[in-house]
Design an enzyme around this catalytic site. Structure first.
Site, mmCIF file in Angstrom:
data_model
loop_
_atom_site.group_PDB
_atom_site.id
_atom_site.type_symbol
_atom_site.label_atom_id
_atom_site.label_comp_id
_atom_site.label_asym_id
_atom_site.label_seq_id
_atom_site.Cartn_x
_atom_site.Cartn_y
_atom_site.Cartn_z
ATOM 1 N N LYS A 1 78.726 58.341 63.786
ATOM 2 C CA LYS A 1 78.462 57.941 62.381
ATOM 3 C C LYS A 1 78.525 56.549 61.530
ATOM 4 O O LYS A 1 77.961 56.329 60.379
ATOM 5 C CB LYS A 1 78.881 59.207 60.855
ATOM 6 C CG LYS A 1 78.399 60.881 61.722
ATOM 7 C CD LYS A 1 76.583 60.786 61.828
ATOM 8 C CE LYS A 1 75.931 62.015 61.885
ATOM 9 N NZ LYS A 1 76.694 62.797 63.715
HETATM 10 C C1 LIG Z 1 75.573 63.123 64.275
HETATM 11 C C2 LIG Z 1 76.215 63.413 65.938
HETATM 12 C C3 LIG Z 1 75.575 63.955 66.605
HETATM 13 C C4 LIG Z 1 74.194 64.263 66.319
HETATM 14 O O1 LIG Z 1 73.539 62.681 66.045
HETATM 15 P P1 LIG Z 1 71.436 63.054 65.772
HETATM 16 O O2 LIG Z 1 71.684 61.563 65.243
HETATM 17 O O3 LIG Z 1 71.817 64.210 64.730
HETATM 18 O O4 LIG Z 1 70.784 63.397 66.517
HETATM 19 C C5 LIG Z 1 75.966 63.874 67.791
HETATM 20 N N1 LIG Z 1 77.337 63.347 68.544
HETATM 21 C C6 LIG Z 1 78.284 63.345 67.415
HETATM 22 C C7 LIG Z 1 80.169 64.006 67.220
HETATM 23 C C8 LIG Z 1 78.040 63.759 65.090
HETATM 24 O O5 LIG Z 1 78.729 63.498 64.345
#
Ligand SMILES: *Cc1c(COP(=O)(O)O)cnc(C)c1O
Length: 495
Positions: free
Chosen positions: A112
């Site tokens: 993120k």
């Molecule tokens: C948010 C997240 C995901 C999922 O990603 P999306 O874009 O919501 O599909 C996968 N792995 C981790 C560690 C995340 O923080």
């Protein structure tokens, strides 16, 4: 060329990129999409020698056409700096027969950060461009990682406040500590009694609440979203797929023009949608492999064409993927409906009212770029253990879902194209599950006791983000029921 954006539920009303970033979600509840996906205007040969920041500019300028070069470069350079623990920002690591694109080298050690370190800069630049004088209030629902990354991105940014909701008991202890120890007078963190979907629905309802909007406006505030529905998060995520392909080429792992597959551990469908956009921009990606954990709504959707969220919500060891409503899927539905906003809106209404919809066979045909898979808790743990035993590499639980699905896909399809796995979190973030997968003997140990052990068995340094929370004070203790989120926001803002 000026690229404009419209809602997935209304194709008539067009906006600039900066307006779409400011609004987050369209008034009609839809998501902003570009009228078309722009093509890269630089060659792979040129991209090969570019830094992450240069690649970011080459990709983002194609989408955010109303930002000047200076504005965009400022945003990029403020985001991708020493907050990351490596100059390359997103390292590519060969693990066995796959390539892991490590997206967890930012401030909060999850992917993120890739988008949330730049979003506050895009947002405040967009506010300036559009003459916004109100204070921007960021409302965010998090299944664990978004919350901290958004808090870290917005803390102390003038003209903004941020309020994060997370499901009490639905995130790891380290994730929770990362959030509740967040510094910055403009930050608030609330644990809700409910799951992530409750939190996300609550936030969406507040965005759609006209009365609340009026009250806020009178008090000098305006909402915006840092959730992955904001186009300002999606666009920066396209960058690392372009970058990864160029690096594979530079390292001579692939030949010019060679197609690769990409496997993405998926929750809200933002990360994999960014890979789809990268493909449409011209990156030679063949299959987009969507990896789910036991909450396998998306796997079922790709298999049957029916999206059905009416099912048990399962808490897994990959909590950031414990999601039954994948918000960003709406952008794909809009695309495969032939950019028919009316058709998309109908399906989304069915989802809201009945929790289920079915796409037409014509739409299903347009999904051939995608393949769905899922991994059980056991498969995920076995992948972590076996990979460690064979290669010494330790991956986190979310990445393990993707690695397991990638291996299954290879075996079942006999498609032997090289595969990129999006590695979305540091193993330090989900340390208890990771260490227990490697050896049952760690099951009774506390998360903090395992930190040094992981460092020693993997030969990796303990990330700053982990060291920081070892001794930090708890600063946020607010909790509320899922149906009292609006009241809580008003209380925090003093209105
Ligand atoms: C948010 C997240 C995901 C999922 O990603 P999306 O874009 O919501 O599909 C996968 N792995 C981790 C560690 C995340 O923080």
């Amino acid at each position: 060329m000026n690229l404009l954006y419209n809602s997935t539920r209304d194709a008539e009303k067009k906006m600039t990129a900066s307006e779409a970033i400011l609004k987050g979600l369209a008034d009609d509840g839809g998501l902003f999409v570009p009228e078309c996906i722009p093509k890269l205007d630089v060659t792979m040969d040129e991209l090969k020698s570019m830094s992450y920041q240069e690649t970011a500019y080459a990709v983002m300028k194609q989408f955010l056409t109303d930002f000047t070069e200076e504005e965009l470069m400022n945003c990029i350079n403020s985001a991708y700096d020493s907050k990351f623990d490596t100059e390359v920002i997103a390292p590519l690591v060969k693990v066995g027969d796959t390539y892991h694109l490590e997206l967890f080298h930012g401030a909060t050690i999850a992917f993120k950060d890739m988008a949330l370190s730049i979003l506050p800069h895009l947002l405040t630049t967009a506010a300036k461009k559009n003459g916004v004088t109100k204070e921007i209030v960021i409302l965010t629902a998090t299944s664990g990682d978004t919350g901290k990354a958004a808090l870290a991105g917005f803390a102390g940014v003038p003209g903004t406040k941020i309020i994060v909701f997370y499901p009490k008991g639905g995130v790891s202890r380290i994730q929770e500590l990362q959030m509740v120890t967040q510094k910055g007078d403009n930050t608030a963190v609330v644990a809700i009694h409910g799951n992530f979907d409750n939190a996300q629905s609550g936030v969406k309802a507040m965005f759609e609440d006209k009365e609340l909007e009026k009250e806020l406006s009178e008090a000098g505030y305006q909402f915006s979203s840092a959730n992955s529905i904001n186009i300002g998060r999606l666009v920066p995520q396209v960058v690392y797929y372009v970058y990864a392909y160029a690096k594979l080429l530079e390292n001579e792992e692939i030949a010019s023009g060679e197609e690769i597959n990409v496997t993405v551990p998926t929750g809200n469908f933002g990360n994999i949608l960014a890979a789809y956009y990268a493909k449409q921009m011209g990156v030679p990606i063949a299959k987009l492999i969507c990896a789910s954990n036991e909450n396998k709504v998306l796997f079922d959707f790709f298999r049957t064409g029916v999206y059905d969220k009416n099912r048990e919500f399962i808490l897994t060891s990959s909590p950031s993927m414990d999601i039954l409503i994948s918000s960003n899927l709406e952008r794909l539905i809009y695309t495969i409906a032939g950019q028919d906003a009316h058709k998309n809106a109908e399906l989304m209404i069915q989802l809201k009212e009945k929790g289920v919809y079915e796409i037409t066979s014509e739409m299903r045909e347009k999904l051939e770029d995608f393949s769905g898979g899922f991994a059980t808790e056991e498969e995920c743990a076995a992948t972590i253990r076996k990979t460690y035993e064979r290669t010494g590499y330790v991956m986190d639980t979310h990445t393990a879902v993707a690695a397991a699905v990638c291996a299954q896909y290879r075996k079942d399809s006999r498609d032997d194209k090289k595969c990129l796995v999006a590695s979305t979190a540091s193993p330090y973030k989900f340390i208890h599950s990771v260490m227990t997968a490697i050896d049952e003997k760690y099951a009774s140990a506390g998360e903090f006791d395992l930190i040094d052990e992981l460092s020693s068995i993997s030969g990796t340094e303990i990330p700053n983000a982990v060291n920081e929370i070892r001794n930090a004070d708890i600063r946020h203790e607010r909790e509320c029921n899922a149906d009292k989120m609006k009241e809580t926001v008003k209380e925090i803002l003093g209105i």
